[in-house]
Design a protein around this motif. Sequence first.
Motif, PDB file in Angstrom:
ATOM      1  N   UNK A   1     -12.230 -42.939   4.146  1.00  0.00           N
ATOM      2  CA  UNK A   1     -12.991 -42.297   5.210  1.00  0.00           C
ATOM      3  C   UNK A   1     -12.360 -42.581   6.580  1.00  0.00           C
ATOM      4  N   UNK A   2     -11.987 -43.824   6.792  1.00  0.00           N
ATOM      5  CA  UNK A   2     -11.384 -44.196   8.073  1.00  0.00           C
ATOM      6  C   UNK A   2     -10.042 -43.489   8.284  1.00  0.00           C
ATOM      7  N   UNK A   3      -9.210 -43.456   7.270  1.00  0.00           N
ATOM      8  CA  UNK A   3      -7.914 -42.769   7.383  1.00  0.00           C
ATOM      9  C   UNK A   3      -8.120 -41.277   7.624  1.00  0.00           C
ATOM     10  N   UNK A   4      -9.087 -40.674   6.947  1.00  0.00           N
ATOM     11  CA  UNK A   4      -9.389 -39.254   7.176  1.00  0.00           C
ATOM     12  C   UNK A   4      -9.719 -39.004   8.642  1.00  0.00           C
ATOM     13  N   UNK A   5     -10.515 -39.889   9.229  1.00  0.00           N
ATOM     14  CA  UNK A   5     -10.890 -39.745  10.640  1.00  0.00           C
ATOM     15  C   UNK A   5      -9.672 -39.894  11.544  1.00  0.00           C
ATOM     16  N   UNK A   6      -8.820 -40.842  11.239  1.00  0.00           N
ATOM     17  CA  UNK A   6      -7.639 -41.086  12.068  1.00  0.00           C
ATOM     18  C   UNK A   6      -6.634 -39.939  11.996  1.00  0.00           C
ATOM     19  N   UNK A   7      -6.630 -39.206  10.894  1.00  0.00           N
ATOM     20  CA  UNK A   7      -5.689 -38.100  10.730  1.00  0.00           C
ATOM     21  C   UNK A   7      -6.138 -36.824  11.430  1.00  0.00           C
ATOM     22  N   UNK A   8      -7.353 -36.807  11.906  1.00  0.00           N
ATOM     23  CA  UNK A   8      -7.934 -35.602  12.500  1.00  0.00           C
ATOM     24  C   UNK A   8      -7.947 -35.698  14.021  1.00  0.00           C
ATOM     25  N   UNK A   9      -7.589 -34.621  14.656  1.00  0.00           N
ATOM     26  CA  UNK A   9      -7.712 -34.532  16.113  1.00  0.00           C
ATOM     27  C   UNK A   9      -9.067 -33.887  16.431  1.00  0.00           C
ATOM     28  N   UNK A  10      -9.763 -34.355  17.458  1.00  0.00           N
ATOM     29  CA  UNK A  10     -11.057 -33.751  17.806  1.00  0.00           C
ATOM     30  C   UNK A  10     -10.958 -32.250  18.079  1.00  0.00           C
ATOM     31  N   UNK A  11      -9.808 -31.796  18.515  1.00  0.00           N
ATOM     32  CA  UNK A  11      -9.619 -30.370  18.809  1.00  0.00           C
ATOM     33  C   UNK A  11      -9.532 -29.510  17.543  1.00  0.00           C
ATOM     34  N   UNK A  12      -9.367 -30.122  16.403  1.00  0.00           N
ATOM     35  CA  UNK A  12      -9.348 -29.396  15.124  1.00  0.00           C
ATOM     36  C   UNK A  12     -10.802 -29.279  14.653  1.00  0.00           C
ATOM     37  N   UNK A  13     -11.500 -28.335  15.247  1.00  0.00           N
ATOM     38  CA  UNK A  13     -12.967 -28.298  15.173  1.00  0.00           C
ATOM     39  C   UNK A  13     -13.517 -28.246  13.758  1.00  0.00           C
ATOM     40  N   UNK A  14     -12.928 -27.454  12.886  1.00  0.00           N
ATOM     41  CA  UNK A  14     -13.463 -27.351  11.527  1.00  0.00           C
ATOM     42  C   UNK A  14     -13.317 -28.670  10.777  1.00  0.00           C
ATOM     43  N   UNK A  15     -12.125 -29.235  10.799  1.00  0.00           N
ATOM     44  CA  UNK A  15     -11.896 -30.510  10.121  1.00  0.00           C
ATOM     45  C   UNK A  15     -12.698 -31.624  10.799  1.00  0.00           C
ATOM     46  N   UNK A  16     -12.735 -31.626  12.125  1.00  0.00           N
ATOM     47  CA  UNK A  16     -13.491 -32.657  12.851  1.00  0.00           C
ATOM     48  C   UNK A  16     -14.971 -32.622  12.466  1.00  0.00           C
ATOM     49  N   UNK A  17     -15.528 -31.426  12.360  1.00  0.00           N
ATOM     50  CA  UNK A  17     -16.938 -31.306  11.965  1.00  0.00           C
ATOM     51  C   UNK A  17     -17.155 -31.857  10.560  1.00  0.00           C
ATOM     52  N   UNK A  18     -16.211 -31.594   9.679  1.00  0.00           N
ATOM     53  CA  UNK A  18     -16.289 -32.097   8.303  1.00  0.00           C
ATOM     54  C   UNK A  18     -16.230 -33.624   8.276  1.00  0.00           C
ATOM     55  N   UNK A  19     -15.318 -34.183   9.056  1.00  0.00           N
ATOM     56  CA  UNK A  19     -15.151 -35.638   9.102  1.00  0.00           C
ATOM     57  C   UNK A  19     -16.395 -36.294   9.707  1.00  0.00           C
ATOM     58  N   UNK A  20     -16.881 -35.756  10.824  1.00  0.00           N
ATOM     59  CA  UNK A  20     -18.072 -36.318  11.469  1.00  0.00           C
ATOM     60  C   UNK A  20     -19.282 -36.232  10.536  1.00  0.00           C
TER      61      UNK A  20
END
Length: 191
Positions: A54-73
């Motif tokens: 979970x932590x690595x997934x969050x670190x790999x995502x940029x907040x500007x990548x809205x779809x992936x960021x929403x999934x991670x959050x």
Amino acid sequence: MCSSDLCLGQLQRTLAEALPSEDAAPARVAFARAMLQRYRATLAADTATRAALLEVSAYLCRPSETELAAEVVAELVPMLACPSQDLQLAALRGIRRFPSQETRSAVTQVAAEALLQAEARTAVLTQALQTLSWSKDTPWRAPHDGAVDKASWLQLVRDVCGGSLPKERRTEGLAIALLLDRDNRRSEEHT
């Protein structure tokens, strides 16, 4: 410890401090999605592996990548209330990349709950305060006037700064109190 756990641990340490580069974004996003899929597929009892994924997934995502960021959050926020300290700490570290009113409110609640059990939950309280005061690549902000979480945020700041916590925690509380809001103003309650 197996080699995949060692690799995850190395990724946690390497990716923790800086946003991922824009270079090779499609490959990085695909890797982040693969980490999220593996997180979801990992047995709940394997908390250490789930936390690292979970932590690595969050670190790999940029907040500007809205779809992936929403999934991670969407995965991080529920883990803030998880009884597993490993998962809770990983979620607190990962969520610092995604400052928003929702995440600030959730982290404030975790910190307030940890403060009530400060001796038993020192690591959680420390990480929650460090997340709330994060000022690097994706800085956190104080709640603006009228924000729904302002009262609870202010109460946490008062409790941490005015309590009998160790100097390090009070210093972290002061860092939170000094945060600017979205209009680059300090909370009037602190001036």
